[in-house]
Design a protein around this motif. Structure first.
Motif, short mmCIF file in Angstrom:
data_model
loop_
_atom_site.label_atom_id
_atom_site.label_comp_id
_atom_site.label_asym_id
_atom_site.label_seq_id
_atom_site.Cartn_x
_atom_site.Cartn_y
_atom_site.Cartn_z
N LEU A 173 0.83 -1.21 0.00
CA LEU A 173 0.00 0.00 0.00
C LEU A 173 0.86 1.25 0.00
O LEU A 173 0.59 2.20 -0.75
N ASN A 174 1.90 1.26 0.84
CA ASN A 174 2.78 2.44 0.88
C ASN A 174 3.57 2.59 -0.41
O ASN A 174 3.78 3.70 -0.89
N ALA A 175 4.01 1.47 -0.97
CA ALA A 175 4.74 1.54 -2.25
C ALA A 175 3.84 2.06 -3.36
O ALA A 175 4.26 2.85 -4.21
N ARG A 176 2.57 1.63 -3.34
CA ARG A 176 1.60 2.11 -4.33
C ARG A 176 1.36 3.60 -4.15
O ARG A 176 1.18 4.34 -5.13
N SER A 177 1.38 4.07 -2.90
CA SER A 177 1.19 5.50 -2.62
C SER A 177 2.30 6.33 -3.26
O SER A 177 2.04 7.39 -3.84
N ILE A 178 3.53 5.86 -3.17
CA ILE A 178 4.64 6.58 -3.80
C ILE A 178 4.48 6.59 -5.31
O ILE A 178 4.72 7.61 -5.98
N SER A 179 4.06 5.47 -5.87
CA SER A 179 3.86 5.39 -7.33
C SER A 179 2.79 6.38 -7.79
O SER A 179 2.96 7.08 -8.80
N ILE A 180 1.67 6.46 -7.05
CA ILE A 180 0.59 7.38 -7.42
C ILE A 180 1.06 8.83 -7.30
O ILE A 180 0.76 9.67 -8.15
N SER A 181 1.81 9.14 -6.21
CA SER A 181 2.34 10.49 -6.04
C SER A 181 3.26 10.88 -7.18
O SER A 181 3.25 12.00 -7.67
N ASP A 182 4.06 9.92 -7.63
CA ASP A 182 4.96 10.18 -8.75
C ASP A 182 4.18 10.45 -10.04
O ASP A 182 4.52 11.35 -10.81
N GLN A 183 3.12 9.70 -10.25
CA GLN A 183 2.28 9.91 -11.43
C GLN A 183 1.61 11.28 -11.38
O GLN A 183 1.52 11.98 -12.40
N MET A 184 1.13 11.67 -10.19
CA MET A 184 0.49 12.97 -10.05
C MET A 184 1.48 14.11 -10.27
O MET A 184 1.16 15.13 -10.91
N SER A 185 2.71 13.94 -9.80
CA SER A 185 3.75 14.95 -10.02
C SER A 185 4.03 15.08 -11.51
O SER A 185 4.20 16.20 -12.04
N GLY A 186 4.08 13.93 -12.19
CA GLY A 186 4.29 13.99 -13.64
C GLY A 186 3.17 14.69 -14.36
O GLY A 186 3.39 15.45 -15.32
N LEU A 187 1.93 14.44 -13.91
CA LEU A 187 0.76 15.10 -14.52
C LEU A 187 0.82 16.61 -14.31
O LEU A 187 0.58 17.39 -15.24
N VAL A 188 1.18 17.05 -13.10
CA VAL A 188 1.27 18.48 -12.82
C VAL A 188 2.37 19.12 -13.67
O VAL A 188 2.18 20.20 -14.23
N ASN A 189 3.49 18.46 -13.78
CA ASN A 189 4.59 19.01 -14.59
C ASN A 189 4.20 19.14 -16.05
O ASN A 189 4.54 20.13 -16.72
N SER A 190 3.45 18.16 -16.55
CA SER A 190 3.05 18.23 -17.97
C SER A 190 2.05 19.38 -18.19
O SER A 190 2.06 20.00 -19.24
N MET A 191 1.21 19.65 -17.20
CA MET A 191 0.26 20.74 -17.33
C MET A 191 0.96 22.11 -17.27
O MET A 191 0.55 23.06 -17.94
N LEU A 192 2.04 22.21 -16.46
CA LEU A 192 2.75 23.47 -16.36
C LEU A 192 3.59 23.75 -17.59
O LEU A 192 3.96 24.91 -17.85
N HIS A 193 3.91 22.70 -18.32
CA HIS A 193 4.74 22.90 -19.49
C HIS A 193 3.90 22.69 -20.77
O HIS A 193 4.42 22.55 -21.84
#
Length: 285
Positions: A265-285
């Motif tokens: 569960l915790n490992a999945r949480s890190i994976s989801i956070s990483d995906q969300m960070s990637g989504l935010v970065n793509s929206m800013l650029h």
């Protein structure tokens, strides 16, 4: 978001340590005199983040608000304590006169543990699967040793020795050792150094079911506050028997499964956070 990932990563490391504790318990389910350990988690620093009160903006009255303003952001969890369970294991009959079990939960045998630099210190064990070996300095004497080769100590703190070529040996519940020689003569070979450990959580494992104490002086604790010699009347030695490990295999397996789920569960949480960070970065650029 990055703080959440950091907190989760910290927790993952602590879960790994608890997994190691559970694995160690399972690996020693068949070890004589082994005492299981249980790791407990506690929260790390929690930060309170207060939002601006709406009353400061538009005069809204929040006197009846049931929940506090803002959020509480955690920093993960860590293992706060690894407690030693001194509950007795089951007793098995071996009929070997040198196999000894202790029926009192907090009593221990004392043995001499030699460190790498040759310094000897007193160690404590519940594993009574002893044996005798010839004394290199005296062929007519046998030394009483643990399974790992440590000298078993008597009440005087000295290694116990037994006359060689004995016919039989009897050890009573007080730990008194009486040997019958081939000639029929009876010889008292001393008494086992039994102690009660009143603060077992201070014990540090040295492997092979051996425990030592830390530097008590640095902790401001006297040795007599932790270890007391067992009066002869209170001895609990049972000859020809051994104490099994007190590990509850069913509980340990259940804990192992729960820890694996928590880790996933915790490992999945890190994976989801990483995906969300990637989504935010793509929206800013």
């Amino acid at each position: 978001m990055h703080q959440q990932m950091t907190a989760t990563a910290v927790t993952l490391g602590q879960i790994q340590q608890q997994l190691a504790t559970v694995a160690d318990n399972i690996a020693n389910v068949g070890t004589t005199g082994y005492k299981s350990r249980d790791a407990k988690f506690i929260d790390l620093l929690v930060q309170q983040i207060d939002n601006m009160r709406p009353a400061d903006i538009d005069g809204t009255d929040e006197a009846n608000r049931l929940t506090p303003d803002g959020i509480r952001r955690g920093s993960g969890a860590r293992i706060g304590d690894t407690s030693l369970d001194l509950a007795s294991g089951s007793i098995k009959q071996t009929d070997n006169p040198l196999d000894l079990a202790l029926t009192d939960d907090h009593q221990f045998f004392t043995v001499a543990l030699t460190s790498g630099n040759g310094t000897a210190t007193t160690a404590y064990t519940r594993a009574g699967d002893f044996n005798v070996q010839p004394d290199p300095a005296d062929p007519n004497t046998l030394r009483l040793l643990t399974k790992s080769g440590m000298a078993v100590l008597g009440t005087n703190g000295q290694p116990i020795t037994i006359p060689a070529h004995y016919q039989s040996i009897h050890i009573d519940r007080t730990g008194s050792i009486n040997v019958e020689l081939a000639s029929g003569a009876q010889v008292n070979a001393g008494q086992l150094g039994l102690v009660t450990v009143s603060r077992p959580q201070l014990l540090e494992s040295q492997g092979n079911s051996l425990y030592t104490l830390p530097n008590l002086a640095q902790l401001g604790i006297g040795l007599n506050q932790v270890v007391q010699q067992v009066p002869a009347a209170d001895g609990s030695v049972a000859q020809g028997k051994l104490e099994n490990s007190n590990v509850d295999l069913t509980k340990e397996m259940a804990d192992l499964i729960n820890l694996q789920h928590n880790y996933q569960l915790n490992a999945r949480s890190i994976s989801i956070s990483d995906q969300m960070s990637g989504l935010v970065n793509s929206m800013l650029h």
